[in-house]
Design a protein around this motif. Structure first.
Motif, mmCIF file in Angstrom:
data_model
loop_
_atom_site.group_PDB
_atom_site.id
_atom_site.type_symbol
_atom_site.label_atom_id
_atom_site.label_comp_id
_atom_site.label_asym_id
_atom_site.label_seq_id
_atom_site.Cartn_x
_atom_site.Cartn_y
_atom_site.Cartn_z
ATOM 1 N N ASP A 29 1.353 -0.594 5.520
ATOM 2 C CA ASP A 29 -0.279 -1.013 5.478
ATOM 3 C C ASP A 29 -0.839 -1.192 6.304
ATOM 4 O O ASP A 29 -0.586 -0.931 7.848
ATOM 5 C CB ASP A 29 -0.408 -3.015 5.024
ATOM 6 C CG ASP A 29 -1.449 -2.936 4.588
ATOM 7 O OD1 ASP A 29 -0.887 -3.830 3.657
ATOM 8 O OD2 ASP A 29 -2.222 -3.493 5.302
ATOM 9 N N LEU A 39 3.941 -1.576 1.929
ATOM 10 C CA LEU A 39 3.481 -1.383 0.556
ATOM 11 C C LEU A 39 4.196 -0.467 -0.302
ATOM 12 O O LEU A 39 4.912 0.533 0.125
ATOM 13 C CB LEU A 39 2.044 -1.017 0.566
ATOM 14 C CG LEU A 39 0.859 -1.687 1.029
ATOM 15 C CD1 LEU A 39 -0.587 -1.311 0.962
ATOM 16 C CD2 LEU A 39 1.227 -3.278 0.971
ATOM 17 N N HIS A 100 4.228 -5.938 -0.853
ATOM 18 C CA HIS A 100 4.058 -6.447 -0.228
ATOM 19 C C HIS A 100 5.159 -6.641 0.480
ATOM 20 O O HIS A 100 5.675 -7.277 -0.397
ATOM 21 C CB HIS A 100 3.002 -7.085 0.743
ATOM 22 C CG HIS A 100 2.021 -7.282 0.259
ATOM 23 N ND1 HIS A 100 0.892 -6.807 1.070
ATOM 24 C CD2 HIS A 100 0.709 -7.352 -0.985
ATOM 25 C CE1 HIS A 100 0.029 -6.689 1.106
ATOM 26 N NE2 HIS A 100 -0.761 -6.709 -1.045
#
Ligand code: 5GP
Ligand code: ZN
Length: 112
Positions: A29, A39, A100
């Protein structure tokens, strides 16, 4: 298609790749919320968790198969959190399904 994560998967926008196979791409990220913030996205364009169905759930299954591998490679032996934000109330900002993976510190007990 004008999709940021499709462009990242295609290599048109640079990213710090963590993992890749035929169904999944994972990258760091750009604005990490934890020491490890990866991610994980399907290589097919699905706008959000709301578009997961029997036709495409193999992509989601693969994502969850590789999460333990990525977590191990990132040194998350003490645990981690996996989140997907969906839609307006979920504060989803990029309209390509992504998970995430957060870890590397003690995370908050709060879920919202
Ligand atoms: P969302 O808010 O949609 O759940 O998460 C989108 C995430 O994508 C955010 O954590 C944001 O920091 C990240 N992000 C947005 N643009 C980029 C980018 O160009 N590159 C990378 N690596 N991450 C991005
Ligand atoms: Zn996309």
């Amino acid at each position: 298609m004008d999709c940021l994560f499709c462009k990242i998967i295609a290599g048109d926008i640079p990213s710090a790749k963590v993992y890749e196979d035929d169904k999944v791409y994972a990258f760091r990220d750009i604005n990490p919320m934890a020491p490890v913030h990866v991610l994980i996205v399907p290589k097919c364009h699905l706008a959000s968790a709301d578009e997961v169905s029997a036709d495409n759930s193999a992509y989601v299954a693969r994502i969850f198969e590789v999460i333990p591998e990525i977590a191990k490679a990132e040194g998350l032996a003490n645990g981690y959190r996996v989140i997907t934000n969906c839609g307006e109330h979920g504060c989803q900002s990029v309209k390509h399904l992504h998970f995430h993976l957060l870890g590397g510190k003690q995370l908050s007990e709060e879920m919202d």
